[in-house]
Design a protein around this motif. Structure first.
Motif, short mmCIF file in Angstrom:
data_model
loop_
_atom_site.label_atom_id
_atom_site.label_comp_id
_atom_site.label_asym_id
_atom_site.label_seq_id
_atom_site.Cartn_x
_atom_site.Cartn_y
_atom_site.Cartn_z
N UNK A 79 0.94 -1.24 -0.03
CA UNK A 79 -0.10 -0.12 -0.05
C UNK A 79 0.90 1.19 -0.05
N UNK A 80 2.08 1.28 0.22
CA UNK A 80 3.09 2.22 0.27
C UNK A 80 3.18 2.97 -1.01
N UNK A 81 3.38 4.17 -1.17
CA UNK A 81 3.45 5.07 -2.52
C UNK A 81 4.24 6.41 -2.26
N UNK A 82 5.20 6.56 -1.08
CA UNK A 82 5.81 7.93 -1.12
C UNK A 82 7.22 7.69 -1.81
N UNK A 83 7.48 6.64 -2.02
CA UNK A 83 8.89 6.57 -2.66
C UNK A 83 8.71 6.71 -3.96
N UNK A 84 9.67 6.94 -4.91
CA UNK A 84 9.54 7.24 -6.38
C UNK A 84 9.33 5.68 -6.99
#
Length: 388
Positions: A374-379
């Motif tokens: 669910x994580x998406x703060x990385x590129x």
């Protein structure tokens, strides 16, 4: 000794690079923790320093005196066997140590380790220093993405600087590369640095497949949005569909619909979405849903590794269909450093490649990054595969 001299140069360069990342920040920016996954820049500066103190100086440097007796409690991250620590969610609640004190801590450890290395040729020490350097490089990437989240969730949407370029636009035509059926070697083979989760060269059998030479673009992803991709449950895993509805996800992270046009917050400020740039800041859930809408699929990490020499990579971490699991005969390192990778091999997906925030000389074709789906703060972005 040449190895020591090179290692010392790399150590000092890495330490200065970290501080250069923080140079554009205002003092208030150093202490913010908007969500649990984003640590304050001040904490990153202290944690990467603690790593060298805890695993090298305190154990191997004669008569070494810790900079502060409680900093291990403040800056330990997840090393259960090392001792107690500040709860992760509370890192942003620490007004002390101050930013200036953390920089004093950095200077203290850097100078002590430099002196220690100049008079030490022990291979084991050098291996630990090399791990510490690459650990700090990992945190340099986290610093950039955490700073972006901190600034990108400020209603003023302030710029970080004028030079950090996120959106490389490839100019070669899109095509699919065929990889023949066969048995292939997977894993790190060289003598250069790698993490333990890359070790254990082993064979995998792959069916024939074709893989795109380009990442999915913002233009392609916008078509998914406009076609109701976020509203069609048939494209999503059940867990992902629950996430989409609960979090009211409609676009990639940092997208804003302004007067009928999508804009994206970047570290250079708010800009219109560059349709030709690779889509970024999407979760595995979104990458999978897009692939379902497109009628294609994500590559496994093994398919990616076998094919990577045929395309350009390194602008986005690329979601794969592979669960993060140990390679055959994987063995964790002894002691606390065994907590570095192995303990996270559950409920996470592998990403391959690298991103615009990844430091130079820190990624390689066998590098296995991993995050919760669910994580998406990385590129993060994606590349698609067609079965033959």
């Amino acid at each position: 000794m040449i190895i020591t001299d090179n290692l010392l140069t790399l150590f000092l360069k890495t330490r200065s690079d970290t501080e250069e990342i923080c140079a554009p920040l205002e003092i208030e920016d150093y202490v913010i923790q908007p969500i649990v996954d984003v640590s304050p820049p001040k904490w990153h500066l202290g944690h990467t320093t603690w790593f060298f103190e805890e695993f090298i100086l305190s154990k191997y440097a004669a008569n070494y005196q810790r900079f502060h007796p409680e900093y291990a409690f403040v800056f330990n991250s997840y090393y259960e066997s090392v001792g107690k620590r500040v709860v992760r969610t509370d890192r942003g609640n620490l007004s002390r140590p101050t930013v200036s004190q953390v920089y004093e801590y950095r200077d203290y450890i850097t100078s002590h380790l430099q002196a220690f290395l100049e008079d030490n040729e022990d291979e084991k020490i050098q291996e630990l220093v090399e791990i510490g350097i690459h650990h700090e490089k990992q945190h340099q990437e986290l610093l950039i993405t955490d700073i972006k989240y901190i600034l990108g969730n400020n209603p003023l949407l302030p710029k970080y600087n004028e030079t950090f370029t996120e959106n490389h636009t490839p100019d070669h035509p899109k095509k699919y590369i065929t990889i023949e059926e066969g048995v292939y070697d997977i894993g790190h083979k060289g003598i250069d640095f790698c993490y333990d989760n890359e070790l254990g060269v082993h064979k995998v059998y792959l069916e024939e497949y074709t893989i795109s030479n380009k990442l999915v673009s913002n233009k392609e992803y916008l078509s998914f949005i406009e076609d109701g991709g976020y509203d069609n449950s048939l494209f999503w895993h059940a867990e992902a569909w629950d996430w989409v509805r609960k979090e009211q996800i409609k676009t990639p992270l940092y997208w804003h619909l302004i007067e009928g046009h999508y804009h994206q917050y970047t570290l250079q400020g708010l800009k219109k979405v560059n349709l030709n740039a690779p889509v970024t800041h999407i979760s595995y859930y979104e990458a999978y849903a897009f692939s379902q809408w497109k009628g294609e699929r994500l590559p496994t990490e093994f398919e990616w590794e076998v094919a990577q020499s045929h395309f350009e990579w390194g602008h986005r971490w690329e979601w794969t269909e592979s669960a993060y699991a140990p390679y055959p005969n994987y063995k964790k390192a002894a002691g606390a450093l065994g907590e570095y990778n192995g303990k996270f091999m559950v409920n996470q997906k592998v990403l391959r490649g690298g991103s615009v925030a990844t430091p130079q000389h820190h990624t390689r074709p066998t590098y296995r990054n991993f995050f919760h789906p669910y994580l998406r703060w990385q590129f993060t972005g994606l590349r698609l595969v067609k079965d033959s």
